[in-house]
Design a protein around this motif. Sequence first.
Motif, PDB file in Angstrom:
ATOM      1  N   ALA A 112     -11.071  26.927 -57.074  1.00 11.57           N
ATOM      2  CA  ALA A 112     -11.644  27.309 -55.441  1.00 11.57           C
ATOM      3  C   ALA A 112     -10.481  27.772 -54.780  1.00 11.57           C
ATOM      4  CB  ALA A 112     -12.861  25.949 -55.382  1.00 11.57           C
ATOM      5  N   ALA A 113      -9.443  26.877 -54.447  1.00  8.24           N
ATOM      6  CA  ALA A 113      -8.604  27.593 -53.915  1.00  8.24           C
ATOM      7  C   ALA A 113      -7.830  28.929 -54.128  1.00  8.24           C
ATOM      8  CB  ALA A 113      -7.611  26.916 -53.469  1.00  8.24           C
ATOM      9  N   LEU A 114      -7.931  29.340 -54.933  1.00 10.05           N
ATOM     10  CA  LEU A 114      -8.226  30.863 -55.479  1.00 10.05           C
ATOM     11  C   LEU A 114      -8.854  31.611 -55.355  1.00 10.05           C
ATOM     12  CD1 LEU A 114      -5.870  31.917 -58.712  1.00 10.05           C
ATOM     13  CD2 LEU A 114      -7.556  32.603 -58.005  1.00 10.05           C
ATOM     14  N   PHE A 115     -10.587  31.111 -55.706  1.00  9.69           N
ATOM     15  CA  PHE A 115     -11.625  32.077 -54.946  1.00  9.69           C
ATOM     16  C   PHE A 115     -11.482  32.216 -53.982  1.00  9.69           C
ATOM     17  CE2 PHE A 115     -16.189  33.083 -54.337  1.00  9.69           C
ATOM     18  CZ  PHE A 115     -15.668  34.528 -55.524  1.00  9.69           C
ATOM     19  N   SER A 116     -11.279  31.607 -53.010  1.00 12.19           N
ATOM     20  CA  SER A 116     -11.424  31.285 -51.712  1.00 12.19           C
ATOM     21  C   SER A 116     -10.527  32.756 -51.132  1.00 12.19           C
ATOM     22  CB  SER A 116     -11.123  30.269 -51.389  1.00 12.19           C
ATOM     23  OG  SER A 116     -10.405  30.179 -49.953  1.00 12.19           O
ATOM     24  N   ALA A 117      -9.495  31.885 -51.301  1.00  7.29           N
ATOM     25  CA  ALA A 117      -8.324  33.387 -51.253  1.00  7.29           C
ATOM     26  C   ALA A 117      -7.603  34.732 -51.402  1.00  7.29           C
ATOM     27  CB  ALA A 117      -6.148  32.601 -51.587  1.00  7.29           C
ATOM     28  N   ILE A 118      -9.069  34.604 -52.762  1.00  9.69           N
ATOM     29  CA  ILE A 118      -9.299  36.289 -52.767  1.00  9.69           C
ATOM     30  C   ILE A 118     -10.047  36.896 -52.359  1.00  9.69           C
ATOM     31  CG2 ILE A 118     -10.040  35.677 -54.931  1.00  9.69           C
ATOM     32  CD1 ILE A 118      -7.957  38.660 -55.070  1.00  9.69           C
ATOM     33  N   SER A 119     -11.173  36.586 -52.223  1.00 11.61           N
ATOM     34  CA  SER A 119     -12.103  36.335 -51.367  1.00 11.61           C
ATOM     35  C   SER A 119     -12.137  37.046 -49.553  1.00 11.61           C
ATOM     36  CB  SER A 119     -13.841  35.230 -51.701  1.00 11.61           C
ATOM     37  OG  SER A 119     -14.171  35.054 -52.377  1.00 11.61           O
ATOM     38  N   GLY A 120     -11.159  35.658 -49.215  1.00 13.68           N
ATOM     39  CA  GLY A 120     -10.896  36.561 -48.127  1.00 13.68           C
ATOM     40  C   GLY A 120      -9.939  38.035 -47.767  1.00 13.68           C
ATOM     41  N   SER A 121      -9.193  37.945 -49.150  1.00  9.11           N
ATOM     42  CA  SER A 121      -8.421  39.098 -49.072  1.00  9.11           C
ATOM     43  C   SER A 121      -9.613  40.532 -49.112  1.00  9.11           C
ATOM     44  CB  SER A 121      -7.243  38.905 -49.963  1.00  9.11           C
ATOM     45  OG  SER A 121      -6.191  40.014 -50.011  1.00  9.11           O
ATOM     46  N   LEU A 122     -10.718  40.103 -49.982  1.00  9.88           N
ATOM     47  CA  LEU A 122     -11.464  40.739 -50.339  1.00  9.88           C
ATOM     48  C   LEU A 122     -12.424  42.000 -49.208  1.00  9.88           C
ATOM     49  CD1 LEU A 122     -12.369  42.779 -51.682  1.00  9.88           C
ATOM     50  CD2 LEU A 122     -13.995  41.262 -53.018  1.00  9.88           C
ATOM     51  N   ASP A 123     -12.590  40.558 -48.306  1.00  7.10           N
ATOM     52  CA  ASP A 123     -13.387  41.001 -46.743  1.00  7.10           C
ATOM     53  C   ASP A 123     -12.030  42.025 -46.158  1.00  7.10           C
ATOM     54  OD1 ASP A 123     -15.173  39.785 -47.613  1.00  7.10           O
ATOM     55  OD2 ASP A 123     -15.147  37.947 -46.811  1.00  7.10           O
ATOM     56  N   GLN A 124     -11.067  41.684 -45.720  1.00  4.74           N
ATOM     57  CA  GLN A 124     -10.094  42.266 -45.070  1.00  4.74           C
ATOM     58  C   GLN A 124      -9.735  43.597 -45.009  1.00  4.74           C
ATOM     59  OE1 GLN A 124      -9.179  41.370 -41.994  1.00  4.74           O
ATOM     60  NE2 GLN A 124     -10.197  39.482 -42.448  1.00  4.74           N
ATOM     61  N   PHE A 125      -9.901  43.784 -47.084  1.00 12.64           N
ATOM     62  CA  PHE A 125      -9.284  45.093 -47.032  1.00 12.64           C
ATOM     63  C   PHE A 125     -10.802  45.591 -47.417  1.00 12.64           C
ATOM     64  CE2 PHE A 125      -9.548  47.247 -51.790  1.00 12.64           C
ATOM     65  CZ  PHE A 125      -8.705  48.306 -50.787  1.00 12.64           C
TER      66      PHE A 125
END
Lengths: 122, 854
Positions: B67-80
């Motif tokens: 869950a922590a990993l998914f939240s990090a990559i999702s956040g990254s993707l939004d900003q990307f």
Amino acid sequence: MAKHSIMVIDDEKIVGDMAKLSFEQDGYEVETFLNGESALERLKEKRFDVVVTDLKMKGVDGLEVLRSIKKLYPGVKVIMITAFANLDVAIEALRDDVHDFFPKPVKIKELKASVKRALGEE
Amino acid sequence: MQKTFFRGLKEVFGRDRGAATGLTTRFQAFQAVLDGNNRTLEAMTEMGEKLGGGYLFDVNYTRGAYAALFSAISGSLDQFNLLTDDRYPRLAEILARIDTLVQRMLSGSASLSSPLVVSYPEITWDQAEEVGGKNYHLAELANALHLPIPEAFAITTTAFTVFLHHNGLEARLAGLAGADGDALAEVRSAILAGGFPEDLSAELAAALESMRARLGQNATLAVRSSAEEEDGDFSFAGQFETVLNVPCTVEAVQEAYKEVVASLFQADSVSYQRQLGYDLGKLKMAVGCVAMVEARASGVMYTVASGRERDRMSISAAWGLGKAVVDGMTDADLYTVAKGETPRLFSRRIGAKEQMVVNLGVSGIATVETPAAQRPLPCLGETEVIELARQGQIIEAYFKAPQDIEWAIDTNNRCYLLQARALRVEEPDETGSNAQAQATGYPVLLRDQGIVVQRGTIAGKVFILHHLDELEKIPKGSILVARHDSPHFVQAIPILNAIITDIGVPTSHMASICREFSIPTVVNTGSATSVLRHGQAITLQAGEGGEVVVYEGIVQGLLREERQTAAKLRELYEFRRQKYIMRYIAPLNLVNSLEQEFTPEKCKTVHDLVRFMHEKAVQALVANAEGQGRGFNRFFGGKSAVHRLSLPIPVQMLVIDLGGGLRGNPGGKITGFEAVASVPLRAVLAGMLAPGVWQNEGVALRGADLLSGMTRAADVPGGAAIMENVALASSEYVNMSLRFGYHFNMLDCYCSDTPRNNHIYFRFVGGAAAITNRSRRIQLMAQVLAEQGFALKAKGDLLIGRLSGLGRQEIEGILKQLGCLIGFTRQLDARLDSDEKVTVLARRFLQGDYRSSL
């Protein structure tokens, strides 16, 4: 010399399986249980040298297991493991009775060292 | 740092709101992408370690960590997406797909939305679980390796779940844990009596229809099991039913399907499952329907003949169908092949082959006496043996493990592969007790230096790598020793035994790959390349507690201990299942960022997404900063954030201070090198100013300079000259554009104390001389940059170099070299009238000799 025996209690099979595999490699005799009830049954028949138990389990939990062991075999060392790391109060309360306490995931090497200390091997 | 940075940006762009908002927002997004990526990689590293076998963990841990990993990559993707104006919508789809697969693995349930029947050519990389191991591996032979297999389709594990549900069997299976023989027999009968839901029948009918269309009405099928993990870590060899010669009709295939599924609950198979730690009833079974081959001869190939003969493979062959060989019922021919680039027939023993199994069409198969005349003949000619061996080597290399392969050659002499699975090779001489004692007497070369990325004990010969292009020359089984790590090492990983570096971090791309492939790896030893000798035999012991010992020589005792532990751990089902999710997370498929392959479609894992976003985020930022930069002379002619840099070389440059780029508060608009505080800018300039770099052969201040576009103070700003040399600089970042006459240098660099954030992106294009000369200059630069570890792409007069993940000091050193190179090469094209000069001058340059004539 007879092998030292370890009882491992955790409601998740993977924990018991991995613990069994790891301890057996070091020459211990290991029995695993998926709940407190079956472990207590077994304890009536057999004294283990060290008990490793999960704290939070459905039904008979780790605390109850601990109390029963202390009644049955006051000298047996109990190592508690739990997925909930912030149980400061519980740790405090358990301090006198529990040999060691680890949050999960626990490093197998540390658990082994703790068992050795419990057995006075180190 | 960041606050100063953005304040700087605001000051700079305050007057022109459009530009300011654009670049500020984008830079914030860029920083957020880097941050999200870092957190993702950290979570990935953490999970890899905890699930690696050294910890007791439960599913709560795995869920939480994911869950922590998914939240990090999702956040990254939004900003990307913000940074790139939603240019890559496909990434979100890929992440969602990965999430579905992981969630399914965590909950242990198959998704009902997946297909019931899939034809082999349509089986994709992420369907291993749906089609089962046996189907998956065979389809891979054709889809990925383009090797010949028969026409086939798979009935998925989803179909299995649907079938059970339709017949109300789920509850029954759930209660099977301790079932006895009678209970199992009942379950088998219930399965054999089961019916099929309409959608499953319809999909089967369609698949069979297209099979008949391709193979003719009389074609028949082999209907065989393909359980979830079959042919994966465990072979299940011979545990389940296979029905041969099944006509291509729905009714016949349904009957065969039920037989195969029921075999899950045969006594032998049940005990095998229990031994492996499966809860009975949990294993899902897919089924394969493979066209029967009209076999002239068939057999089995082991790509490793035995534990003692790892460099040989063995092929056994008999007349007719392969059953004769697989079931060991006849004295087959045995061919041994020496492995290598051109495999060689090593030995041949012709068996008596008294019996053979023949295909009787729809009435089944039969074991018959082999005609006397046929018995003494070899089943395979030498060419056929070698061709099989060649295919075997390809398959072994692809799956990175010895293989057990079934094959058949039809009456038209066409060869087909029927199955490929991992071959367990027994280790010879499993003795030896006290491992530590075994190591006494072996000299210790390194002790407790470096960080253990992947634990393990392994021996091999040292290969000291100086250039990336030497990767191809590394012999199999080497221990790669390098100055610093690189994701490019992934190419060599299938043949490497271990990796040791002088400099590196445990969260790099390379480190993740090493964990994924369980390659023992130690980084940051400081001195491995100087202590270890090329070609030296060593044993590396990288312990789970971080202890590192390198012994001279091969310490057999240590090696044995390690193998036993690894083999036992693999046998825990729940452990494998949870570890399996790392497959969707850790492997890196996008290796070379400059290839055509670098597209969203090629992203398969979280790691791929991270890499893709990092690369494209840098590109987006560069594009943006470049766009802004061209307009600076108009916007900032007299603004305080813009400074003209006065250098003792004929180069004029504007520096836009984004915060911490220049020291103190320079009084005037003109400032010197000593005022440059930006770490990367200072490093590049130091190189450009290095003695000898600019003064080569006295061309310095002739008319050529004007021609080469080096603008003078009086020309800037305004006037006729166009200001092309611009650096946007903060304390840790620089984006600079330099134009000398007809060629253009672009450098984008982030240089901080966090190696993972650091990158250098360098681009060079153009020139005034003839294209041959220009491309020679590119070759020279490429040779120099390769030496620094850049990943390069060169075409004509364009060169792109990319490098990342190095520590601050290394980056500084490389930037200085790059500064020298920028100066050194600015007029070099005209002088490069021969190819020999390229190599000579490149070598001289690396030695600090900047003369440009021979």
